[in-house]
Design an enzyme around this catalytic site. Structure first.
Site, PDB file in Angstrom:
ATOM      1  N   LYS A  56     -12.725 -28.813 -16.798  1.00 50.83           N
ATOM      2  CA  LYS A  56     -14.141 -29.116 -16.588  1.00 50.83           C
ATOM      3  C   LYS A  56     -14.322 -30.418 -15.800  1.00 50.83           C
ATOM      4  O   LYS A  56     -15.173 -30.513 -14.909  1.00 50.83           O
ATOM      5  CB  LYS A  56     -14.854 -29.196 -17.939  1.00 50.83           C
ATOM      6  CG  LYS A  56     -14.891 -27.853 -18.661  1.00 50.83           C
ATOM      7  CD  LYS A  56     -15.281 -27.993 -20.131  1.00 50.83           C
ATOM      8  CE  LYS A  56     -15.178 -26.644 -20.839  1.00 50.83           C
ATOM      9  NZ  LYS A  56     -15.396 -26.741 -22.301  1.00 50.83           N
ATOM     10  N   GLN A 100     -17.148 -30.227 -27.382  1.00 50.25           N
ATOM     11  CA  GLN A 100     -15.985 -29.352 -27.265  1.00 50.25           C
ATOM     12  C   GLN A 100     -15.601 -28.824 -28.651  1.00 50.25           C
ATOM     13  O   GLN A 100     -15.352 -29.591 -29.577  1.00 50.25           O
ATOM     14  CB  GLN A 100     -14.799 -30.118 -26.651  1.00 50.25           C
ATOM     15  CG  GLN A 100     -13.587 -29.252 -26.374  1.00 50.25           C
ATOM     16  CD  GLN A 100     -13.827 -28.229 -25.277  1.00 50.25           C
ATOM     17  OE1 GLN A 100     -14.452 -28.532 -24.266  1.00 50.25           O
ATOM     18  NE2 GLN A 100     -13.319 -27.023 -25.462  1.00 50.25           N
ATOM     19  N   ASP A 125     -24.347 -25.895 -22.804  1.00 53.19           N
ATOM     20  CA  ASP A 125     -23.550 -24.822 -23.403  1.00 53.19           C
ATOM     21  C   ASP A 125     -24.451 -23.740 -23.994  1.00 53.19           C
ATOM     22  O   ASP A 125     -23.983 -22.653 -24.336  1.00 53.19           O
ATOM     23  CB  ASP A 125     -22.644 -25.385 -24.513  1.00 53.19           C
ATOM     24  CG  ASP A 125     -21.174 -25.382 -24.109  1.00 53.19           C
ATOM     25  OD1 ASP A 125     -20.858 -24.740 -23.092  1.00 53.19           O
ATOM     26  OD2 ASP A 125     -20.359 -26.004 -24.802  1.00 53.19           O
TER      27      ASP A 125
END
Length: 935
Positions: A56, A100, A125
């Site tokens: 990422k 995460q 997300d």
């Protein structure tokens, strides 16, 4: 049937990244200094998480996204993670923010609570319940979609097949893929079936699918023979199966039996290289989308503001009644409406806030708005409504003409509030609210000034006392003490050594002569110009004796208290353009002279840093609002006679950036145009570098009648009948003052709009006469205003005139060059602005000119300290007197603020209380806590 066409996630994600890279370039070109920001919060140190995060970060760097990896240890608690999330939520540089997963902590952490703590507008997300809820309702344009489903949809679009009307089957119902994929297909008008581990007819359902998305997490579960011929197959699975031919002993497969499925499908994604690369690309796309939403929402100069509607009453109630009947917007809402970020605002309750100076850096590339100064003709002792007109004008421009507009006004002193004048929040239906907050402590800036000023005063007397009672060595040992066997000069002491020409940094290296020069300021008590201050009118502190305690060993002297707003600290606050500039100005403040005639500064006293600490919050402008909900900066309140009488440079600069190039900032200059406006131009604009577009000159029939020869106007005494009955002759004669003040404004090259502030006793003929005279005298326009009784509606004509005038040429110029001799600058002001024939400097003033010129202060601007009740030095001379000689009694220096102030006549810097002060009418309701009484 031909084998399926491969949907390569590597190719499509590359195309997405190239597109995003170009969008970021365009963004940064349009908004210099701006970059989309992505934050990745990780708990622990899992190898797989590290691998995904690195992917990422690499993608973000390639696109031009500023990515920040925040890593918490595996000992982090839930509270630690939530605290970090709160910080990232409020950071305006972060537009996309992911946690995460999984959270690798040895402490219990509720993952659902963590994902829901992420601000929905930053949840790229798409995992928060709010974003999931919006997706399920079909609000696709107002939410973030989880990255894997979003990537799947992008791959489906690449096929060119229309989703609408197709039958889709989703296998899996996880919150990350299956459930949001169902919603996404549904709101793209597909007929969707979700299958899961309990579905008994899985093969049958798969066989009906035109579009099949599989996210079951089971290796090759979907067989090729199940698939409908020509279907689109999206395989989200990542599974490892044994394979002895591989070095690792295993290979990666999807949830679909790829070899057989590609013979039936029209399009299919491979594993790996299909959906996987799209997930990271969609994360980047959501981050860029979030940044674009942010720019649309917080685009400088683009306001979406809610105005308050007034309920007008006749007769007009008292100011405090009107103020308390208004329900102000929460101040954080006002801040958001004008484009301030949450971390740029410090809330002080619900109705006031301080604004961080960092906003100037953020908006430095943005153009300024139009700059308008409100001033007035020479007033009566009652005032002619400059503050009311300022508020009325911004309410008209904002709430009625829907222009971006800010008012920038001074903070009132507590002295007049409880003394004779009352508050300064405006009046009638044109007020800054809540008025009791505005007129009393506000955010404590004036208290900070009092503390800082009196620290300097205490330092002066303490230093003289210690120098008189100690030897050079004793002073040196105390000024530069040994700490743990080490002696060291502080930074401010190094500056003093440099000023003395001593280029040494080792305290042990100074000679006896150098020690003597360093420790002895040798202040001449007769030259002390720095006084103690108090923000209360108290005439009995005008002259006092200090040092009468036996502990002061007979070292007494005569001193005095001034009102706090006359302190040079206040003037510095108003003229500084940042913390660094304020600190430098503090250091330059001259408090006295040595017995050798050298100026003694705050830096010499060693107090500069402490002053900056005391004033570090006061330098931030205070945000409030008007009755109609337009924003107001309330900041600084220097005296308009011995200081320059204008609100802060910083408030004006921030406001000009916030309103944008088509907006307006309206500020007010104290007293009449001959005082406040002249100082606004020659001092404030000289230091700020800002150039005004329009002057609004407030006039009243009442004041013009006084200038035309009417009886004296006295506060607290009913007006004589000449002021309540029509008298066109008095008005016409008094217009000489109006004409002169129009000339004064035009002298600086700025268009003038005259606002005739109408009172209920004024007649139409009187008001029309004033408008006529103003236009004949050269005003750009002149209009009657009824804003006191009608709010912004009553200032609409004024607002439109100001809009027109702001488009006219403005050839701003200063009255004088600061390099001219001191006397020449004084003479220019006296002759050009006041109408004097000449000036006469009394012996004390002549001596000061010589002293200040010798000390290097002769090139400072001039800040005349004279009565505001006449253009001349004599308050009894009304109209526009000429031919007089202006007497200059004395001249003093505010070196830190940056001006010399000649004293014209006698005036007090500590007002007294009248027989019946305003505080007689002020009270507190012990039940409701409301303030009652007049302000």
């Amino acid at each position: 049937m031909a084998p399926a066409e491969i949907l390569s996630g590597k190719i499509v994600s590359g195309q997405v990244r190239d597109r995003l890279k170009q969008q970021v370039i365009e963004m940064t070109e349009k908004f210099p200094g701006f970059r989309p920001g992505l934050a990745i919060l990780q708990v622990g140190n899992r190898d797989d998480s590290n691998l995904y995060i690195n992917m990422k970060l690499k993608a973000a760097a390639e696109i031009g996204i500023s990515a920040n990896h925040i890593k918490l240890p595996n000992t982090a608690t839930e509270a630690d993670v939530l605290k970090c999330i709160a910080s990232l939520n409020s950071d305006p540089a972060v537009h996309g923010f992911i946690v995460q997963l999984p959270l690798d902590s040895n402490k219990p952490i509720n993952t659902e609570k963590i994902t829901n703590a992420v601000a929905p507008e930053k949840d790229v997300d798409g995992l928060s319940s709010i974003n999931a809820g919006k997706l399920s309702r079909g609000d696709l344009g107002d939410c973030f979609i989880p990255c894997t489903p979003k990537g799947c949809m992008e791959l489906i679009r690449q096929t060119g097949v229309q989703v609408a009307g197709k039958r889709a089957v989703v296998i899996g119902r996880s919150k990350i893929v299956g459930a949001p994929m169902h919603d996404l297909l549904l709101w793209n008008n597909a007929t969707v079936t979700t299958c899961h581990s309990k579905t008994s007819t899985l093969a049958e359902e798969v066989g009906k699918a035109d579009i099949l998305v599989v996210a079951a997490g089971r290796a090759e579960m979907v067989k090729g023979e199940w698939i409908k011929p020509g279907a689109i197959v999206i395989d989200c699975g990542i599974n490892h199966v044994p394979d002895s031919t591989k070095a690792s002993g295993k290979r990666v497969v999807g949830d679909v039996a790829y070899s057989s499925a590609k013979e039936k499908a029209s399009f299919i994604t491979p594993v790996p290289g299909g959906v996987g690369p799209m997930t990271v690309a969609m994360l980047m796309q959501s981050t860029v989308e979030s940044a674009q939403r942010f720019l649309e929402k917080f685009q400088p100069g683009k306001w979406t503001i809610q105005y308050n509607q007034l309920t007008l009453k006749m007769p007009v109630p008292s100011d405090i009644e009107i103020s308390q009947s208004c329900m102000p917007k929460p101040i954080d809402q006002v801040a958001k409406e004008v484009g301030l970020f949450p971390d740029e605002v410090e809330l002080y309750g619900q109705t006031k806030a301080k604004v961080q100076l960092s906003v100037l850096k953020r908006l430095q590339s943005q153009p300024d708005g139009k700059y308008v100064v409100v001033t007035g003709i020479t007033p009566t002792p009652l005032g002619e409504g400059k503050s009311t007109t300022t508020v009325g004008l911004v309410q008209a421009l904002g709430a009625h003409l829907h222009q971006n507009v800010f008012a920038c006004v001074r903070q009132p002193s507590q002295g007049p509030t409880f003394g004779i004048k009352g508050g300064a929040a405006g009046g009638g239906y044109c007020q800054v609210v809540p008025m009791e907050e505005f007129n009393l402590h506000l955010t404590g800036d004036i208290h900070a000034i009092t503390a800082a000023n009196n620290l300097v005063a205490a330092a002066i007397d303490a230093r003289m006392f210690h120098e008189l009672t100690q030897s050079d060595q004793a002073l040196y040992n105390r000024l530069v003490p040994s700490v743990n066997g080490v002696r060291k000069f502080s930074d401010i002491q190094i500056r003093r050594l440099q000023k003395l020409g001593i280029n040494k940094t080792d305290p042990m290296a100074l000679t006896k002569e150098e020690v003597n020069a360093f420790v002895r300021l040798d202040i001449d008590p007769t030259t002390i110009t720095w006084q103690r201050v108090l923000d209360t009118n108290d005439r009995f502190l005008r002259k006092i004796t200090i040092g009468q305690s036996v502990t002061e060993k007979g070292f007494s002297r005569t001193a005095q208290f001034d009102i706090t707003v006359s302190s040079e600290i206040m003037a510095v606050l108003a003229l500084a353009d940042g913390l660094e500039d304020m600190k430098k100005r503090f250091g330059r403040m001259v408090v006295a002279c040595s017995k050798k005639g050298q100026p003694v500064t705050a830096d010499d006293l060693g107090v500069t840093g402490a002053l900056a600490v005391l004033m570090k919050d006061a330098i931030k402008p205070n945000l409030m609002q008007t009755l109609e909900g337009t924003p107001v900066f309330v900041h600084a309140g220097p005296f308009a006679n011995i200081a320059h009488g204008n609100s802060s440079v910083l408030a004006d600069k921030i406001a000009l950036k916030l309103v944008g190039k088509d907006g307006f900032v309206v500020t007010e200059a104290g007293f009449g145009a001959d005082i406040g406006m002249e100082k606004f131009f020659n001092i404030k604009c000289r230091y700020s570098g800002l150039r005004p577009h329009v002057v609004v000159l407030v006039a009243t029939v009442r004041a013009l009648k006084m200038h035309g020869g009417g009886p004296a106007v006295t506060a607290g005494v009913p007006l004589p009948k000449e002021y309540t009955e029509e008298n066109l002759q008095l008005v016409a004669k008094g217009c000489s003052n109006l004409n002169k003040q129009i000339q004064n404004a035009r002298m600086f090259g700025v268009p003038v709009v005259v606002a005739v502030n109408a009172f209920k006793t004024d007649t139409k003929a009187e008001l029309a006469l004033v408008v006529q005279h103003a236009k004949e005298a050269g005003a750009f326009d002149a209009v009657e205003c009824t804003h006191w009784a009608e709010g912004g509606k009553g200032a609409l004509a004024l607002a439109r005139a100001v809009q027109r005038a702001s488009q006219a040429p403005s050839n701003f110029r200063f009255l004088y060059n600061v390099e001219l001799p001191v006397v020449d600058k004084i003479r220019l002001i006296a002759q050009q602005v006041y109408g004097a024939r000449d000036v006469e400097l009394l012996p004390e003033a002549q001596e000061k000119v010589a002293v200040y010129t010798k000390q290097g202060f002769g090139n400072l601007p001039i800040c005349m300290a004279k009565t505001h009740l006449s253009l001349s030095h004599d308050p009894e001379q009304k109209g526009a007197p000429t031919g007089f000689v202006l007497p200059i009694r004395d001249i003093r220096a505010s070196v830190g603020a940056g001006f010399l102030y000649p004293l014209v006549g006698t005036m007090s810097t500590m007002p007294g209380l009248p027989t019946r002060p305003c505080f007689y009418d002020i009270d507190l309701d012990p039940v409701s806590g409301e303030v009652n009484g007049l302000f």
